[in-house]
Write a protein that holds these residues in place. Sequence first.
Motif, PDB file in Angstrom:
ATOM      1  N   GLY A   1       0.587   1.019   1.348  1.00 58.11           N
ATOM      2  CA  GLY A   1      -0.707   1.197   2.001  1.00 58.11           C
ATOM      3  C   GLY A   1      -1.270   2.571   1.736  1.00 58.11           C
ATOM      4  O   GLY A   1      -0.760   3.339   0.915  1.00 58.11           O
ATOM      5  N   GLN A   2      -2.331   2.896   2.440  1.00 56.33           N
ATOM      6  CA  GLN A   2      -3.009   4.184   2.293  1.00 56.33           C
ATOM      7  C   GLN A   2      -2.613   5.114   3.426  1.00 56.33           C
ATOM      8  O   GLN A   2      -2.547   4.702   4.577  1.00 56.33           O
ATOM      9  N   TYR A   3      -2.357   6.379   3.098  1.00 58.79           N
ATOM     10  CA  TYR A   3      -1.939   7.373   4.080  1.00 58.79           C
ATOM     11  C   TYR A   3      -2.785   8.635   3.932  1.00 58.79           C
ATOM     12  O   TYR A   3      -3.314   8.941   2.854  1.00 58.79           O
ATOM     13  N   ASN A   4      -2.910   9.355   5.036  1.00 60.88           N
ATOM     14  CA  ASN A   4      -3.591  10.639   5.048  1.00 60.88           C
ATOM     15  C   ASN A   4      -2.551  11.750   5.033  1.00 60.88           C
ATOM     16  O   ASN A   4      -1.529  11.656   5.720  1.00 60.88           O
ATOM     17  N   ILE A   5      -2.822  12.801   4.271  1.00 61.70           N
ATOM     18  CA  ILE A   5      -1.919  13.937   4.208  1.00 61.70           C
ATOM     19  C   ILE A   5      -2.692  15.213   4.513  1.00 61.70           C
ATOM     20  O   ILE A   5      -3.808  15.404   4.020  1.00 61.70           O
TER      21      ILE A   5
END
Length: 419
Positions: free
Chosen positions: A397-401
């Motif tokens: 999935g998509q993650y924020n860093i």
Amino acid sequence: MKKRVIATIFLALILFQGGAFSQWTHSFDCNKPLNKVFTLDLNHAYAVGPNGVFFRTSNGGFSWEQVQTNCTKELYDVQFIDQITGFICGASGTLLKSIDGGATWNSCTTNTTLHLKSLCFINSNTGWISGSSSSDIFQLSADSGIVLKTTDGGTSIFPLLTGNYGIQKVVTFNPDTCLAICNGFSSGSFIIRTYNAGTTWQTIHVASCNSLTSCAAFPSGLAYASCNNSFFYKTTNYGNTWDSTLLSGGQVPLDISFPAPLIGYTAGFDPMAGQGSVYNTADGGESWTLQLFDHYFCSVSFCNDTIGFVITGDGTIFKKGLIDGIKPGSKTNLISVTIYPNPVTTCLYIKINNSSIHQPCFPYVIEVYSDNGYKIMERIVNEQNIEMTDLQFLTPGQYNIVIKDNCKKLYSGKFIKLD
């Protein structure tokens, strides 16, 4: 009638001073028409318009500079993958690429003369470019359209889809599953989907309007689409079914931006009131709050829940959130952050370059958030070349860093985790 007008103005002033309007700041008047804005992070944003116009800010909107693109075509969309690599698309098959933060631009060969309206890059190599035969904003007169794809950063570009309708925009749930919103002179408006990275497409929804204007998607299967008849569509199952709601105030959104699954913004106009409008939702489109009005707003872009820019067709730029980037006249903070590869499978590499005279403000704090805002990982390190080697435990999935030192935030972005 006069009392009613005075009361309306008084109410607007109260809202401006103490409500939603107080969070917005007038950032810049470029005195040139604009079509699209893209917000990369806290400090970096970009805008494009007719006649090859390109503006950028690297200090959070304190100042904007115009950079020559050596192009005279109408430019419709801009997207930066990081602070180095960016793309612009425009009229008559125009596709430009920069590998120096937008300082210089080179043309990519697209082998089409259609007007390329929208960009959707998931990393510096892979992206979809869409457009049509029509140059108007709603593509109502489109009699042909195209979706192009590149997997090598624009060196080679090949057509995925052609049809007798315009392709307004492509968005991705993941590298294989994409949506596209389509408008045509005789075919109406509809949404199509691919499960195989664009090899084949199928119609999954026919819209009750003559123009779909924008869309946004999340890896969970959530997606939104806006219409020119004030309807707003939502799906939670990758487009299998869609719900529709009527937007507040009869607004016609030209662009939408959803930095988080439930938090979104629209930019457009209210034809009944004869003025432009920006609205915000905090519940996935169930309710909307007026943010700005009066101007003809044509594009909006947020990099997170609180920081974003909106532009008007005549070249005015507004920012939501304090303009708290690098102040003019202050010593330039020459710190850049690079993360790679993106998408990633097991190991994410982070390189922090500090070319200023100041020593690094150790330690660095690296935070990883799920797409719905939950912190799922935190690392504290005392080095500038970092390897995060245990990402295989994250679900795809998509993650924020977010990367910070003990002085400030250095970087905020997204990455995609693959199987």
